[in-house]
Design a protein around this motif. Structure first.
Motif, PDB file in Angstrom:
ATOM      1  N   ARG A   1     -16.721  66.240 104.731  1.00 54.76           N
ATOM      2  CA  ARG A   1     -16.021  67.135 105.652  1.00 54.76           C
ATOM      3  C   ARG A   1     -14.833  67.776 104.945  1.00 54.76           C
TER       4      ARG A   1
ATOM      5  N   ALA B   1     -16.290  74.257 109.441  1.00 55.16           N
ATOM      6  CA  ALA B   1     -17.155  73.779 110.516  1.00 55.16           C
ATOM      7  C   ALA B   1     -18.600  73.803 110.027  1.00 55.16           C
TER       8      ALA B   1
ATOM      9  N   GLN C   1     -21.602  75.209 105.906  1.00 57.45           N
ATOM     10  CA  GLN C   1     -20.204  74.902 106.161  1.00 57.45           C
ATOM     11  C   GLN C   1     -19.451  76.230 106.102  1.00 57.45           C
TER      12      GLN C   1
ATOM     13  N   CYS D   1     -18.942  77.928 117.111  1.00 58.47           N
ATOM     14  CA  CYS D   1     -18.242  76.651 117.110  1.00 58.47           C
ATOM     15  C   CYS D   1     -18.982  75.622 116.278  1.00 58.47           C
ATOM     16  N   GLU D   2     -18.260  74.606 115.830  1.00 57.98           N
ATOM     17  CA  GLU D   2     -18.901  73.542 115.063  1.00 57.98           C
ATOM     18  C   GLU D   2     -20.027  72.923 115.890  1.00 57.98           C
TER      19      GLU D   2
ATOM     20  N   ILE E   1     -20.428  65.196 113.317  1.00 56.79           N
ATOM     21  CA  ILE E   1     -19.777  66.142 114.227  1.00 56.79           C
ATOM     22  C   ILE E   1     -19.570  65.437 115.566  1.00 56.79           C
TER      23      ILE E   1
END
Length: 196
Positions: free
Chosen positions: A42, A47, A62, A95-96, A127
């Protein structure tokens, strides 16, 4: 083997298969080929989103946040692919954990739809789950949640509207402190579904 054990075994197998696929994509041909690359670590300010519908460019990407469908398309699809988007679609926020589905029409324009990744995909990619978009099957796949509790969660969500915090889940009949502790890792960092 009981039903929960079978589901856990299938989920573990599916997670392993997805991770192997992601590993293969992240260590494959050079970036010059513009293959979809998954990042298994991460990065702050980034995201994870999934691109689907165009086989040679489908995968997990990503992206810098805030992201739009247009910025995801620029990252995932080469400019010479002649995929045309309406400006209003290209500016739509991503959005993620979203899945962007590109469907190239015979007119040259591309129909784009957006949906949420399944709970299994989100957990595999690290996530946080989205309390307000999970299905009954998603809830039942979590530890300590059976069919009756999953139904109670959905009924409670129907009464209050969307959840605004993880703590609200503790107000659902049948969910006590022990269940909240088991569920917390799946919702770490949860504020709202699109909190950047």
């Amino acid at each position: 083997m009981n039903g929960r054990a079978k589901r856990l075994a299938l989920t573990s197998f599916a997670a392993l298969a997805l991770l192997l696929q992601l590993y293969d994509k992240s260590h494959g041909p050079s970036p010059a080929k513009r293959d979809a690359v998954a990042f298994l670590h991460r990065t702050p300010g980034k995201a994870l989103v999934k691109v689907a519908g165009i086989p040679e460019f489908s995968g997990i990407y990503q992206v810098s946040v805030p992201a739009t469908i247009g910025s995801v398309m620029k990252l995932s699809v080469p400019a010479d692919s002649l995929i045309l988007l309406d400006d209003s679609v290209g500016l739509q926020r991503v959005c993620e954990g979203d899945v962007i589905i590109f469907d190239v029409q015979h007119t040259g324009y591309t129909h784009v739809s957006c949906e949420r990744m399944s709970a299994h995909e989100r957990v595999t990619l690290g996530i946080p789950l989205d309390l307000s978009s999970m299905s009954r099957a998603d809830w039942e796949a979590l530890p300590g949640i059976g069919p009756a509790t999953a139904q109670s969660i959905l009924e409670y969500r129907q009464q209050i509207g969307d959840f605004t915090s993880f703590r609200q889940l503790g107000l659902v009949p049948g969910i006590g402190p022990a269940t909240m502790s088991r569920l917390k890792p799946y919702f770490f960092g949860y504020i709202t579904p699109c909190n950047y």
